[in-house]
Design a protein around this motif. Structure first.
Motif, PDB file in Angstrom:
ATOM      1  N   LEU A  55       0.836  -1.196   0.000  1.00  0.00           N
ATOM      2  CA  LEU A  55       0.000   0.000   0.000  1.00  0.00           C
ATOM      3  C   LEU A  55       0.873   1.249   0.000  1.00  0.00           C
ATOM      4  O   LEU A  55       1.899   1.297   0.685  1.00  0.00           O
ATOM      5  N   PRO A  56       0.460   2.282  -0.737  1.00  0.00           N
ATOM      6  CA  PRO A  56       1.228   3.530  -0.710  1.00  0.00           C
ATOM      7  C   PRO A  56       1.191   4.144   0.692  1.00  0.00           C
ATOM      8  O   PRO A  56       0.137   4.206   1.328  1.00  0.00           O
ATOM      9  N   LEU A  57       2.333   4.604   1.162  1.00  0.00           N
ATOM     10  CA  LEU A  57       2.420   5.190   2.491  1.00  0.00           C
ATOM     11  C   LEU A  57       1.449   6.366   2.673  1.00  0.00           C
ATOM     12  O   LEU A  57       0.810   6.461   3.717  1.00  0.00           O
ATOM     13  N   PRO A  58       1.287   7.267   1.678  1.00  0.00           N
ATOM     14  CA  PRO A  58       0.317   8.352   1.870  1.00  0.00           C
ATOM     15  C   PRO A  58      -1.111   7.841   2.114  1.00  0.00           C
ATOM     16  O   PRO A  58      -1.862   8.458   2.865  1.00  0.00           O
ATOM     17  N   LEU A  59      -1.467   6.714   1.525  1.00  0.00           N
ATOM     18  CA  LEU A  59      -2.787   6.129   1.767  1.00  0.00           C
ATOM     19  C   LEU A  59      -2.897   5.630   3.202  1.00  0.00           C
ATOM     20  O   LEU A  59      -3.896   5.882   3.886  1.00  0.00           O
ATOM     21  N   VAL A  60      -1.887   4.951   3.680  1.00  0.00           N
ATOM     22  CA  VAL A  60      -1.886   4.434   5.056  1.00  0.00           C
ATOM     23  C   VAL A  60      -1.930   5.593   6.049  1.00  0.00           C
ATOM     24  O   VAL A  60      -2.707   5.569   7.014  1.00  0.00           O
ATOM     25  N   GLU A  61      -1.134   6.632   5.805  1.00  0.00           N
ATOM     26  CA  GLU A  61      -1.126   7.789   6.695  1.00  0.00           C
ATOM     27  C   GLU A  61      -2.487   8.475   6.721  1.00  0.00           C
ATOM     28  O   GLU A  61      -2.990   8.842   7.784  1.00  0.00           O
ATOM     29  N   TRP A  62      -3.102   8.637   5.547  1.00  0.00           N
ATOM     30  CA  TRP A  62      -4.425   9.261   5.489  1.00  0.00           C
ATOM     31  C   TRP A  62      -5.449   8.403   6.224  1.00  0.00           C
ATOM     32  O   TRP A  62      -6.257   8.919   7.003  1.00  0.00           O
ATOM     33  N   LEU A  63      -5.429   7.091   6.004  1.00  0.00           N
ATOM     34  CA  LEU A  63      -6.389   6.180   6.629  1.00  0.00           C
ATOM     35  C   LEU A  63      -6.302   6.245   8.145  1.00  0.00           C
ATOM     36  O   LEU A  63      -7.323   6.339   8.834  1.00  0.00           O
ATOM     37  N   ILE A  64      -5.108   6.228   8.676  1.00  0.00           N
ATOM     38  CA  ILE A  64      -4.936   6.280  10.134  1.00  0.00           C
ATOM     39  C   ILE A  64      -5.414   7.626  10.693  1.00  0.00           C
ATOM     40  O   ILE A  64      -6.134   7.672  11.686  1.00  0.00           O
ATOM     41  N   ALA A  65      -5.035   8.720  10.042  1.00  0.00           N
ATOM     42  CA  ALA A  65      -5.454  10.047  10.515  1.00  0.00           C
ATOM     43  C   ALA A  65      -6.968  10.196  10.451  1.00  0.00           C
ATOM     44  O   ALA A  65      -7.602  10.701  11.391  1.00  0.00           O
ATOM     45  N   TYR A  66      -7.575   9.738   9.365  1.00  0.00           N
ATOM     46  CA  TYR A  66      -9.031   9.846   9.208  1.00  0.00           C
ATOM     47  C   TYR A  66      -9.749   8.960  10.221  1.00  0.00           C
ATOM     48  O   TYR A  66     -10.775   9.345  10.783  1.00  0.00           O
ATOM     49  N   ALA A  67      -9.207   7.783  10.478  1.00  0.00           N
ATOM     50  CA  ALA A  67      -9.818   6.877  11.461  1.00  0.00           C
ATOM     51  C   ALA A  67      -9.784   7.495  12.854  1.00  0.00           C
ATOM     52  O   ALA A  67     -10.761   7.402  13.603  1.00  0.00           O
ATOM     53  N   LYS A  68      -8.687   8.130  13.215  1.00  0.00           N
ATOM     54  CA  LYS A  68      -8.602   8.785  14.527  1.00  0.00           C
ATOM     55  C   LYS A  68      -9.659   9.860  14.656  1.00  0.00           C
ATOM     56  O   LYS A  68     -10.286  10.013  15.703  1.00  0.00           O
ATOM     57  N   GLU A  69      -9.865  10.603  13.578  1.00  0.00           N
ATOM     58  CA  GLU A  69     -10.861  11.679  13.573  1.00  0.00           C
ATOM     59  C   GLU A  69     -12.291  11.132  13.578  1.00  0.00           C
ATOM     60  O   GLU A  69     -13.149  11.608  14.306  1.00  0.00           O
ATOM     61  N   ARG A  70     -12.519  10.105  12.799  1.00  0.00           N
ATOM     62  CA  ARG A  70     -13.888   9.615  12.578  1.00  0.00           C
ATOM     63  C   ARG A  70     -14.361   8.576  13.583  1.00  0.00           C
ATOM     64  O   ARG A  70     -15.541   8.502  13.902  1.00  0.00           O
ATOM     65  N   LEU A  71     -13.448   7.736  14.068  1.00  0.00           N
ATOM     66  CA  LEU A  71     -13.862   6.605  14.911  1.00  0.00           C
ATOM     67  C   LEU A  71     -13.719   6.847  16.406  1.00  0.00           C
ATOM     68  O   LEU A  71     -14.384   6.200  17.204  1.00  0.00           O
ATOM     69  N   THR A  72     -12.821   7.737  16.797  1.00  0.00           N
ATOM     70  CA  THR A  72     -12.574   7.947  18.224  1.00  0.00           C
ATOM     71  C   THR A  72     -13.716   8.735  18.840  1.00  0.00           C
ATOM     72  O   THR A  72     -14.076   9.807  18.351  1.00  0.00           O
ATOM     73  N   PRO A  73     -14.314   8.199  19.914  1.00  0.00           N
ATOM     74  CA  PRO A  73     -15.393   8.929  20.568  1.00  0.00           C
ATOM     75  C   PRO A  73     -14.908  10.253  21.141  1.00  0.00           C
ATOM     76  O   PRO A  73     -13.765  10.366  21.573  1.00  0.00           O
ATOM     77  N   THR A  74     -15.771  11.238  21.115  1.00  0.00           N
ATOM     78  CA  THR A  74     -15.436  12.528  21.704  1.00  0.00           C
ATOM     79  C   THR A  74     -16.294  12.738  22.942  1.00  0.00           C
ATOM     80  O   THR A  74     -17.438  12.310  23.012  1.00  0.00           O
TER      81      THR A  74
END
Length: 79
Positions: A55-74
Motif C-alpha cells: 500500500l502507498p504510504l500516503p494512503l496508510v497515513e491518510w487512513l490512520i489520521a481519518y480513522a482517529k478523527e472519525r472513529l474515536t469517541p469525543t
C-alpha cells in the motif's frame, strides 16, 4: 471516495456489533478491501490491518489520521 497519488479509493465506515466497535475500510476500484482500522469500544483501542503488503504510504497515513478523527469517541458532545 478519496484520491491519493492519482489513484481513487473507496471508503466505508461501519459498525460491527460482534466485535463491539466501529471500522473504517479502504478499497480499490474492484471493491477489494485493502486495509481496515478498527476501534474497539470494549478495549478503547484501535488496530490497523493491511490486506496487501504494498500500500502507498500516503494512503496508510491518510487512513490512520481519518480513522482517529472519525472513529474515536469525543467527550462533551451533548449526548
Amino acid at each position: 471516495m478519496i484520491e491519493i497519488m492519482g489513484q481513487s479509493y473507496g471508503v466505508t465506515v461501519g459498525s460491527d456489533i460482534q466485535r463491539d466497535g466501529m471500522y473504517l475500510e479502504v478499497e480499490d476500484n474492484a471493491k477489494a478491501v485493502l486495509a481496515e482500522v478498527f476501534y474497539s469500544d470494549g478495549e478503547n483501542s484501535m488496530t490497523f490491518t493491511s490486506y496487501r503488503h504494498d500500500l502507498p504510504l500516503p494512503l496508510v497515513e491518510w487512513l490512520i489520521a481519518y480513522a482517529k478523527e472519525r472513529l474515536t469517541p469525543t467527550s462533551g458532545n451533548g449526548s
